[in-house]
Every structure is written in structure tokens, then in C-alpha cells.
Design a protein around this motif. Structure first.
Motif, short mmCIF file in Angstrom:
data_model
loop_
_atom_site.label_atom_id
_atom_site.label_comp_id
_atom_site.label_asym_id
_atom_site.label_seq_id
_atom_site.Cartn_x
_atom_site.Cartn_y
_atom_site.Cartn_z
N MET A 116 -8.18 -45.55 60.93
CA MET A 116 -9.40 -45.14 60.23
C MET A 116 -10.39 -44.44 61.16
O MET A 116 -11.08 -43.51 60.76
CB MET A 116 -10.07 -46.35 59.60
N ASP A 117 -10.44 -44.88 62.42
CA ASP A 117 -11.35 -44.22 63.36
C ASP A 117 -10.97 -42.75 63.53
O ASP A 117 -11.82 -41.88 63.73
CB ASP A 117 -11.29 -44.92 64.73
N LYS A 118 -9.67 -42.48 63.45
CA LYS A 118 -9.17 -41.11 63.67
C LYS A 118 -9.24 -40.26 62.40
O LYS A 118 -9.41 -39.04 62.48
CB LYS A 118 -7.73 -41.15 64.16
N CYS A 119 -9.05 -40.88 61.25
CA CYS A 119 -8.85 -40.09 60.01
C CYS A 119 -9.95 -40.23 58.98
O CYS A 119 -9.82 -39.68 57.88
CB CYS A 119 -7.51 -40.48 59.37
N ARG A 120 -11.00 -40.96 59.28
CA ARG A 120 -12.04 -41.19 58.28
C ARG A 120 -12.59 -39.87 57.72
O ARG A 120 -12.71 -39.69 56.51
CB ARG A 120 -13.18 -42.01 58.89
N GLU A 121 -12.91 -38.93 58.60
CA GLU A 121 -13.51 -37.67 58.16
C GLU A 121 -12.54 -36.85 57.31
O GLU A 121 -12.92 -36.28 56.28
CB GLU A 121 -13.94 -36.86 59.38
N CYS A 169 -6.22 -37.37 64.11
CA CYS A 169 -5.70 -37.87 62.83
C CYS A 169 -4.22 -37.49 62.67
O CYS A 169 -3.42 -38.26 62.17
CB CYS A 169 -6.53 -37.32 61.67
N LYS A 170 -3.88 -36.26 63.11
CA LYS A 170 -2.47 -35.84 63.06
C LYS A 170 -1.60 -36.81 63.83
O LYS A 170 -0.51 -37.19 63.38
CB LYS A 170 -2.32 -34.43 63.64
N LYS A 171 -2.07 -37.22 65.00
CA LYS A 171 -1.32 -38.18 65.80
C LYS A 171 -1.12 -39.47 65.03
O LYS A 171 -0.04 -40.06 65.02
CB LYS A 171 -2.06 -38.48 67.11
N ILE A 173 -1.16 -39.94 61.73
CA ILE A 173 -0.24 -39.74 60.60
C ILE A 173 1.20 -39.75 61.07
O ILE A 173 2.07 -40.41 60.49
CB ILE A 173 -0.55 -38.40 59.88
N MET A 174 1.47 -39.00 62.15
CA MET A 174 2.84 -38.91 62.65
C MET A 174 3.29 -40.24 63.23
O MET A 174 4.47 -40.59 63.15
CB MET A 174 2.95 -37.81 63.72
N ARG A 175 2.34 -41.00 63.81
CA ARG A 175 2.70 -42.32 64.36
C ARG A 175 3.11 -43.26 63.24
O ARG A 175 4.07 -44.02 63.37
CB ARG A 175 1.52 -42.89 65.15
N VAL A 176 2.40 -43.25 62.14
CA VAL A 176 2.76 -44.09 60.99
C VAL A 176 4.15 -43.71 60.48
O VAL A 176 4.99 -44.58 60.21
CB VAL A 176 1.72 -43.92 59.86
N ALA A 177 4.41 -42.40 60.36
CA ALA A 177 5.72 -41.94 59.90
C ALA A 177 6.82 -42.35 60.87
O ALA A 177 7.92 -42.74 60.48
CB ALA A 177 5.71 -40.42 59.72
N GLU A 178 6.51 -42.29 62.16
CA GLU A 178 7.49 -42.65 63.19
C GLU A 178 7.82 -44.14 63.13
O GLU A 178 8.99 -44.54 63.21
CB GLU A 178 6.93 -42.30 64.57
N LEU A 179 6.79 -44.98 62.99
CA LEU A 179 6.99 -46.43 62.97
C LEU A 179 7.79 -46.89 61.74
O LEU A 179 8.40 -47.95 61.75
CB LEU A 179 5.64 -47.16 63.01
#
Length: 644
Positions: A116-121, A169-171, A173-179
């Protein structure tokens, strides 16, 4: 505002249900209230209880994983760090706890470390934080992540008015997809979108190691596949193209290569680049070149964009290790099945797709572009990209879904010996297509397969690069005898014509065989011989307009016109035909007919066809008369013996 976890549940049960307070005309939650509720709910999600339990059951693990021990408390970072390193956890109780918590973390996206800190905006800008009241809270089913993933794909595809997502935020998103790469249950949006499809197509596929993803990808274009699941699968495939780690099998297959060639992530490089599939393949390909090919100047690093790097790697993928090469081949096979995943094609040919293929389905875009490749309105760069895709498709029938479907019965029937030697790790170098070409010349293919092979023959007759077997066996001869024609790259069949004209000078037997096969194919269809067809276009129109193309019919018509003294052919056509007759005569001597159909074709296209047919008829008549005479004599002798 911060409430406890239990208070958060009370809020969901008590406050969220009377949503009529924010409704517009009793239809649905108003957009502003909707988003306000989402932001309010977000503040309820930080609970130190998760961390306190983890600290109790993971005492030894915390000592080993210093980076997790150093995480700031109270923001959910500790739990996410432990989930991230769960494969390295050896403490039994700790591992069990983390495994249970994994599903919780992935069902509630805001518990993912720093997300959320990364993607809130970006979530606010894209309005991904809407709430829908019903049986399920959509936030717990991955809807927000799915919304961001779709936006990331739109940005990567350079779609009009696409929102630029922040790098951090891109990082995330991709981290969630990777995990979630190994277990599809952890991709909540895809899991709920594809539950019924999983039962339908992959009921017996065990979850884990990306197996369910792979199974669903294989059935993506089945008619029974739901549209929602198909779209979710497409989004995930596009994410794989941006970050190789989103594919569990690919990351696992190339793990050894990464270590061997030291393709470890560079901490000074933005993750947006280091994680891309193209960067991984680039490092591997360059390392293999250094080790095996000793080409220090060769490198794809100097290319300006990611899509160009991917193109470079595709053209040099044979230098990769076998297991990694196999995965790249599978990725190309997927791209051919679904051209939307081919970023280079979609980017370079964006305007041409709008011009020629607006009514085509997404999976038929490449086929549509191929049909319009030679249009005067075709963009040269797009045409070049289409040609590259055709070259790729002709290396292996598995990369041409249209041909594969049309020749489904013909391939095992005529080319089984080639299939027996095939492997998933290596392309067939056009062997199956060459096999089908010969059967086309013998007029033994089914109708649908014959149509597809005719198209391939006509295309490769104009551009020798589309014939992998000719490339493999005649590379040296082309350099020696036809260098000027090859350098011109005019795609008018001049290289093939040069090889035909220099047939007697060809030293390599395998190359000579390929040229003889070309001559045989041209007898079956004049369109396969572009030089002869161009020279005789007017004569075909005047003398053979009523004759259907294919199966040697138009060629036979021209041969009859050549022998008819009352017919005057164009000088160029007459000269080319005479050259072909000489070539066919030579071919008949060095490569005799292999069967009756081949023999019949040689007779029908022979310049002495009338004479041969007359002699055959005469021989048959003589045999008939002899048989009749012998029958009479035998009958007479038998009668005389009976009278005795």
C-alpha cells in the motif's frame, strides 16, 4: 484511524452492510462513497497479532533471517518477509504457521510487504479501490491487484491514454505475481475466475510448481474456456513477458544457467529491467556466446529497447542451454497461439492491425497480417517483423497453429518417422513441412492441408529464408553461387532461381536434393515457381484461364501450348519453359520417380507427353491383341483335347 483486527471484522459486518446510506437511487454504491469506504477499511488492516505469533514460533528463523528481524514492526513487513523466504525456513512450527499465513496474505493484498505504501497513489488514480457489497468482499479476492495488473499491461503495450504506474508500485505488482507463481491458489483473481475451468480441464492436475497455470494455458483457446478465465490467463502471460520469475517453470529451468553465467540481479539496475525475461535471456545468450562461440563483439546489450532485445534473443536462442531453450520454445509457441502476447509484433504493427485486421480475432492477428503482407499499404517495418515470424513458424510446424490444425491427420500419416525423432527441446528445422511439401507434389494431402502447404510453398518460393531445409543444406552453396541475389533480399525468388540455374554446379548432395525437390514442387503448381509464373502470366491468362491451379494442371496446359505450333507463346515464357524442361529432364535422370503418382506427374508434364502416351497406348493394345490371340489358341487346343 486504527482499530483492532476484531473491530475490523465488526466494522465489515455492521457498517458495510447498511450501504444504502451511500446509494444512488437504490441501485449501487456511489463512486465517491465507494472509494471512501475502501480507504476507511484499509486503515483497519494492520494487526500486530500476526507479528507477535511469528516472533514466538520462529525464534531460530529470526536469528537466521536477519533482514526479517530488522523489519519495522506494525506495518505487516515482518510477515511478508517471512513468506518471501518461506522456502528457506527449516523450523517446523514456523514453516506451518507461515504456510497458513500465506493464504491470508494473498487474500488480503494490503498485508503484502509495503504494497500500500508503494501503490496507494496509483490505486486512487486508477480507481482500483472500489467496494462491491455481496457474498464476497472483492478486495479479498484479488480485484485490486488484478486492476493494477491490467493497468501495467496497458502501459507496457503503449495503449492510448495508459496511466504511468510508479516504479515502486510496479515492483510491488510484479513481486505479488512472482510470489504466486508456484501455486495458482495464491493468485486470487485468477483462482476465482478459473475455478470452473480448472475443474473442467485440469481436474487431475496437482497444484504446485506452476502445473495448474501450465494446464490452463494449454486449454486457453478451447471453446469451453470461460471468457473471464481466458482474460485472466492472458494478463498473467503478459506479466511473464515482463518478469521471467512470474513463470515458476521458466525460473526453475533457467536457475542453473543463471548461476553458471552469473546472471544475478544487479542491485544498481532498476528491477523493471533486471526482472524482464529479455534481460535474463540476454545474459544467458551473451554468456554462451562468450564461452562457446568466441564472438566478443556480439551482444544484444546495445539494442535500445526491451522488445528489440527479445527479438535478438529469439534469433539466437539455439545458443541457450537445452532446458532453457525448451522453455523459450514453449514461450514462442504460446506467442504464435496468441499473438497479443508478442509485444514486438503488436507494437511495430499497431497501425497495420488497425488498417487490415480490425475484424479479426486476437488469435488470428498474425494470420491476417500474413495475408496482407505484400499489400502496397503495408508498413516496411511491420512487413519485416511478419517475415521474421514466418521464418520462425516454418522451422517447426508446432509454431504454426493454423497448419497444425489443417494437417492434424496428414502429419502422423506421412511424417511419423520425423515425429519419432522429435524432442521438445529442439526445433525440427522444417523437416515436417518439407515432408508435407513432397506429399503435396505427389497429390496425396487432404484438402485443408494442401491449401496450407500451397501457401507456404508460394511464400518460400519468393523468399528462400522461409525454407529452413534449404537454408540448412544450401547455406554454403548460396554464399558461393548466389551471394549477389541473397544480398539483394528482394523476396522475388531470385535466390531459388539462381540455385536452379546452377544445379549442375552444386557440389553438396543434400543441397542438390533440395533444389530437385523445388523443381518437383513447381511441376505441381506454377505459383510455386514465381519466375516462371511472372514470365508466363499473360499466356496463362490467354490460354489457361479456365484451368484450375494446382496438381500440375496449369503447367500441363502451358506444355501443351508450347508443343502446339498454332499457339504463339510470349518469348520470355517460351524461353523459361524450355529451361524448365531441361531441368526436369535432368531431375528425372538423377532422381527417378519414387511411385506411380510421381511417375504419372512426370509423364503429364513431360515435353514428349503425347509421344509417351501414344507408346503406352500402343503397348497396351499389343498386349491386348496378344492376350486375345493366346486366349483363342488356348480355347481351341482345349476343345481338341476334349474331342479325343
Amino acid at each position: 484511524m486504527h482499530l483492532s483486527f476484531s473491530e475490523g471484522r465488526d466494522f465489515k459486518a455492521g457498517v458495510m452492510k447498511p450501504s444504502h446510506l451511500c446509494k444512488e437511487e437504490d441501485t449501487e454504491i456511489a463512486a465517491d462513497c465507494n472509494h471512501l469506504l475502501w480507504n476507511y477499511k484499509l486503515n483497519l488492516t494492520t494487526d500486530p497479532k500476526f507479528e507477535s505469533v511469528a516472533l514466538e514460533v520462529c525464534t531460530s528463523t529470526m536469528l537466521e533471517l536477519k533482514e526479517c528481524a530488522d523489519e519495522e514492526r506494525g506495518k505487516g513487513f515482518l510477515m511478508s518477509c517471512l513468506v518471501d523466504h518461506r522456502v528457506n525456513v527449516t523450523e517446523r512450527q514456523c514453516h506451518q504457521y507461515i504456510t497458513k499465513m500465506t493464504s491470508i496474505i494473498f487474500s488480503d493484498y494490503w498485508l503484502i510487504c509495503g504494497f500500500m505504501d508503494k501503490c496507494r497513489e496509483d490505486i486512487n488514480t486508477l480507481q482500483c479501490g472500489s467496494i462491491t457489497v455481496g457474498e464476497k468482499d472483492l478486495h479479498s479476492q484479488g480485484e485490486v491487484i488484478a486492476c493494477l495488473e491490467r493497468a501495467l499491461v496497458r502501459e507496457a503495450e503503449q495503449q492510448d491514454k495508459a496511466h504511468q504506474i510508479k516504479d515502486e508500485c510496479k515492483k510491488g505488482i510484479m513481486r505479488v505475481a512472482e510470489l504466486s507463481a508456484d501455486d495458482f491458489h495464491l493468485d486470487r483473481y485468477l483462482y476465482f475466475s478459473c475455478r470452473d475451468d480448472r475443474e473442467r480441464f485440469c481436474e487431475n492436475t496437482q497444484a504446485g510448481e506452476g502445473r495448474v497455470y501450465k494446464c490452463l494455458f494449454n486449454h486457453k483457446f478451447e471453446e469451453a474456456m470461460s471468457e473471464k478465465c481466458r482474460n485472466a490467463l492472458t494478463t498473467r502471460q503478459k506479466l511473464i513477458a515482463q518478469d521471467y520469475k512470474v513463470s515458476y517453470s521458466l525460473a526453475k529451468a533457467c536457475k542453473a544457467d543463471l548461476r553458471k553465467y552469473r546472471c544475478n540481479p544487479d542491485t544498481s539496475m532498476p528491477r523493471a529491467r533486471e526482472a524482464r525475461l529479455s534481460y535474463l535471456l540476454l545474459c544467458l545468450e551473451s554468456a554462451v556466446h562468450r564461452e562457446h562461440l568466441h564472438h566478443p563483439f556480439f551482444s544484444c546489450l546495445y539494442l535500445s529497447s526491451s522488445s528489440q532485445i527479445i527479438e535478438c534473443l529469439k534469433e539466437n536462442k539455439k545458443q541457450l542451454s537445452q532446458v532453457c531453450h525448451q522453455k523459450i520454445f514453449k514461450l514462442q509457441e504460446t506467442e504464435m497461439m496468441d499473438p497479443e502476447l508478442d509485444y514486438q509484433l503488436m507494437r511495430v504493427c499497431k497501425q497495420m492491425i488497425k488498417r487490415f485486421c480490425t475484424e479479426s480475432d486476437a488469435k488470428n492477428v498474425l494470420q491476417c497480417l500474413k495475408l496482407n503482407k505484400n499489400s502496397e499499404l503495408m508498413d516496411p517495418k511491420c512487413k519485416q517483423t511478419i517475415t521474421k515470424r514466418q521464418i520462425t513458424q516454418n522451422t517447426d510446424y508446432r509454431l504454426n497453429p493454423v497448419l497444425r490444425k489443417a494437417c492434424k491427420a496428414d502429419i502422423p500419416k506421412f511424417c511419423q518417422s520425423i515425429l519419432n525423432k522429435a524432442s521438445d527441446a529442439n526445433e525440427l528445422e522444417g523437416q515436417v513441412i518439407s515432408c508435407l511439401k513432397l506429399k503435396y507434389a505427389d497429390q496425396r494431402l487432404s484438402g485443408d492441408c494442401e491449401d496450407q502447404i500451397r501457401v507456404i510453398l508460394q511464400e518460400s518460393a519468393l523468399d528462400y529464408r522461409l525454407d529452413p531445409q534449404l537454408q540448412v543444406h544450401c547455406r554454403n552453396e548460396i554464399t558461393r553461387l548466389c551471394a549477389e541475389e541473397a544480398a539483394a533480399q528482394e523476396q522475388t525468388g531470385q535466390v531459388e532461381e539462381c540455385l536452379k540455374n546452377n544445379l549442375l554446379k552444386i557440389k553438396q548432395e543434400e543441397c542438390k536434393t533440395e533444389v530437385l525437390n523445388m523443381l518437383k514442387e513447381s511441376k505441381a503448381d506454377i505459383f510455386v515457381d514465381p519466375v516462371l509464373h511472372t514470365a508466363c502470366a499473360l499466356d496463362l491468362k490467354h490460354h489457361c484461364a479456365a484451368i484450375n491451379p494446382g496438381r500440375g494442371r496449369q503447367m500441363s496446359c502451358l506444355m501443351e501450348a508450347l508443343q502446339d505450333k498454332q499457339v504463339r507463346l510470349q518469348p520470355e515464357c517460351k524461353g523459361r519453359l524450355q529451361d524448365r524442361i531441361d531441368m526436369w529432364s535432368y531431375a528425372a535422370k538423377v532422381a527417378p520417380a519414387e511411385g506411380f503418382s510421381d511417375l504419372a506427374l512426370q509423364v503429364m508434364t513431360s515435353p514428349s507427353k503425347s509421344y509417351i502416351l501414344f507408346m503406352i497406348a500402343l503397348a497396351v493394345s499389343i498386349l491386348f491383341l496378344v492376350g486375345l490371340l493366346c486366349g483363342r489358341i488356348t480355347k481351341r487346343v482345349t476343345r481338341e483335347l476334349k474331342d479325343r
